[in-house]
Design a protein around this motif. Structure first.
Motif, mmCIF file in Angstrom:
data_model
loop_
_atom_site.group_PDB
_atom_site.id
_atom_site.type_symbol
_atom_site.label_atom_id
_atom_site.label_comp_id
_atom_site.label_asym_id
_atom_site.label_seq_id
_atom_site.Cartn_x
_atom_site.Cartn_y
_atom_site.Cartn_z
ATOM 1 N N LEU A 161 0.804 -1.219 0.000
ATOM 2 C CA LEU A 161 0.000 0.000 0.000
ATOM 3 C C LEU A 161 0.839 1.273 0.000
ATOM 4 O O LEU A 161 0.370 2.335 0.419
ATOM 5 C CB LEU A 161 -0.966 0.016 1.189
ATOM 6 C CG LEU A 161 -2.072 -1.037 1.142
ATOM 7 C CD1 LEU A 161 -2.898 -1.021 2.418
ATOM 8 C CD2 LEU A 161 -2.978 -0.811 -0.061
ATOM 9 N N SER A 162 2.079 1.191 -0.523
ATOM 10 C CA SER A 162 2.906 2.388 -0.619
ATOM 11 C C SER A 162 4.013 2.160 -1.636
ATOM 12 O O SER A 162 4.136 1.087 -2.219
ATOM 13 C CB SER A 162 3.505 2.751 0.747
ATOM 14 O OG SER A 162 4.409 1.756 1.186
ATOM 15 N N GLY A 163 4.836 3.202 -1.841
ATOM 16 C CA GLY A 163 5.951 3.103 -2.771
ATOM 17 C C GLY A 163 5.517 3.101 -4.218
ATOM 18 O O GLY A 163 6.139 2.472 -5.068
ATOM 19 N N PHE A 164 4.433 3.825 -4.541
ATOM 20 C CA PHE A 164 3.889 3.820 -5.893
ATOM 21 C C PHE A 164 4.697 4.725 -6.827
ATOM 22 O O PHE A 164 5.218 5.759 -6.418
ATOM 23 C CB PHE A 164 2.429 4.280 -5.883
ATOM 24 C CG PHE A 164 1.535 3.485 -4.972
ATOM 25 C CD1 PHE A 164 1.676 2.113 -4.854
ATOM 26 C CD2 PHE A 164 0.542 4.110 -4.236
ATOM 27 C CE1 PHE A 164 0.850 1.375 -4.021
ATOM 28 C CE2 PHE A 164 -0.298 3.383 -3.402
ATOM 29 C CZ PHE A 164 -0.142 2.014 -3.292
ATOM 30 N N ASP A 165 4.758 4.336 -8.087
ATOM 31 C CA ASP A 165 5.477 5.081 -9.124
ATOM 32 C C ASP A 165 4.471 5.466 -10.207
ATOM 33 O O ASP A 165 3.868 4.596 -10.836
ATOM 34 C CB ASP A 165 6.589 4.205 -9.706
ATOM 35 C CG ASP A 165 7.430 4.910 -10.757
ATOM 36 O OD1 ASP A 165 6.973 5.937 -11.303
ATOM 37 O OD2 ASP A 165 8.534 4.416 -11.047
ATOM 38 N N ILE A 166 4.282 6.765 -10.433
ATOM 39 C CA ILE A 166 3.307 7.237 -11.409
ATOM 40 C C ILE A 166 3.559 6.664 -12.796
ATOM 41 O O ILE A 166 2.625 6.410 -13.558
ATOM 42 C CB ILE A 166 3.293 8.787 -11.444
ATOM 43 C CG1 ILE A 166 2.128 9.287 -12.301
ATOM 44 C CG2 ILE A 166 4.616 9.333 -11.928
ATOM 45 C CD1 ILE A 166 1.934 10.799 -12.219
ATOM 46 N N ASN A 167 4.820 6.415 -13.133
ATOM 47 C CA ASN A 167 5.153 5.916 -14.468
ATOM 48 C C ASN A 167 4.776 4.455 -14.665
ATOM 49 O O ASN A 167 4.709 3.976 -15.802
ATOM 50 C CB ASN A 167 6.645 6.107 -14.734
ATOM 51 C CG ASN A 167 7.040 7.565 -14.767
ATOM 52 O OD1 ASN A 167 6.384 8.379 -15.406
ATOM 53 N ND2 ASN A 167 8.100 7.910 -14.043
ATOM 54 N N GLN A 168 4.532 3.732 -13.580
ATOM 55 C CA GLN A 168 4.152 2.322 -13.664
ATOM 56 C C GLN A 168 2.655 2.107 -13.449
ATOM 57 O O GLN A 168 2.170 0.980 -13.561
ATOM 58 C CB GLN A 168 4.937 1.507 -12.637
ATOM 59 C CG GLN A 168 6.435 1.529 -12.860
ATOM 60 C CD GLN A 168 7.197 0.848 -11.738
ATOM 61 O OE1 GLN A 168 6.727 0.766 -10.590
ATOM 62 N NE2 GLN A 168 8.386 0.360 -12.041
ATOM 63 N N SER A 169 1.930 3.170 -13.143
ATOM 64 C CA SER A 169 0.509 3.024 -12.825
ATOM 65 C C SER A 169 -0.289 2.603 -14.057
ATOM 66 O O SER A 169 0.079 2.888 -15.193
ATOM 67 C CB SER A 169 -0.041 4.345 -12.272
ATOM 68 O OG SER A 169 0.042 5.376 -13.231
ATOM 69 N N PHE A 170 -1.382 1.921 -13.798
ATOM 70 C CA PHE A 170 -2.253 1.468 -14.878
ATOM 71 C C PHE A 170 -3.178 2.607 -15.307
ATOM 72 O O PHE A 170 -3.731 3.328 -14.464
ATOM 73 C CB PHE A 170 -3.083 0.265 -14.436
ATOM 74 C CG PHE A 170 -4.019 -0.242 -15.497
ATOM 75 C CD1 PHE A 170 -3.556 -1.109 -16.475
ATOM 76 C CD2 PHE A 170 -5.342 0.168 -15.528
ATOM 77 C CE1 PHE A 170 -4.410 -1.560 -17.480
ATOM 78 C CE2 PHE A 170 -6.206 -0.280 -16.516
ATOM 79 C CZ PHE A 170 -5.737 -1.144 -17.491
#
Length: 228
Positions: A161-170
């Motif tokens: 539920l953390s460490g998200f990368d905008i470039n990898q988002s669906f």
């Protein structure tokens, strides 16, 4: 459970929980790249797996790296499905580098029925596109996928539920996501791709799935627009 009918139309950081009627005949739409929008899927039984079939309908115009399905446990990727930068599609168990890669017809702006199958005894793994099976490859023979984690669509979770990368988002639409703790037959997967319900997903069943939305995610009927 009290029914809730909410459609989020612009970015925020609120979370909504849903249950009961699930997502029957609905899509979840990720309209833009973000590092905060996702859907948590709550399984009907623990993901302690020595085999699985994961199926969904996916539509996306994004052509670079993107996460399709993410299951994280104890700050470690347990099961991820990716579209890679080079256009291949991959499955990873407990690793961000040691995956199994497939060259299959690319996802596009129209819904594609996409499945992944794997079983531990042989390690045989395959992608299925609109009912047609890829070459089978051996991956992680003898492995067990462990339970007590978090399943997301929309983001890759470097930590749960953390460490998200905008470039990898669906970015796009996902519908009809179902998962079983065994490998479906070829005939069953072909029938699913044509819209028939051949077996109820015993881990995830889209029609009555329990889920939570965070961020800019829109829920709409799969085939028709419905104004709020």
């Amino acid at each position: 459970m009290k029914k809730m009918f909410l459609i989020l139309l612009f970015p925020c950081f609120f979370t909504f929980s849903f249950g009961g009627d699930g997502l029957h005949q609905k899509s979840v739409i990720f309209p833009e790249p973000t590092d905060y929008s996702y859907v948590v899927l709550n399984p009907s039984k623990p993901l302690h797996l020595t085999a699985f079939t994961l199926c969904m309908r996916v539509a996306t115009e994004k052509t670079d790296e993107t996460i399709i399905f993410a299951y994280c446990r104890a700050d470690q990727d347990e099961l991820n499905v990716w579209r890679e930068k080079n256009g291949t599609y991959s499955v990873y168990f407990r690793s961000s580098s040691d995956g199994v890669h497939f060259t299959i017809p690319p996802l596009n702006t129209f819904f594609t029925h996409l499945c992944v199958t794997w079983e531990s005894k042989s390690g045989l793994t395959a992608f299925w596109v609109n009912g047609k099976k890829s070459v089978r490859k051996v991956y992680k023979r003898g492995h067990t996928i462990l339970s007590n984690g978090v399943v997301l669509i929309g983001q890759d979770q470097d930590k749960c539920l953390s460490g998200f990368d905008i470039n990898q988002s669906f970015v796009g639409e996902i519908s009809d996501l179902n998962m079983w703790d065994y490998v479906l037959t070829s005939n069953d997967i072909a029938a699913l791709s044509e819209g028939y319900e051949v077996a109820k997903g015993n881990i995830f069943r889209w029609s009555d799935i329990s889920y939570e939305i965070k961020g800019n995610v829109i829920v709409q009927p799969k085939n028709d627009y419905s104004a709020v």
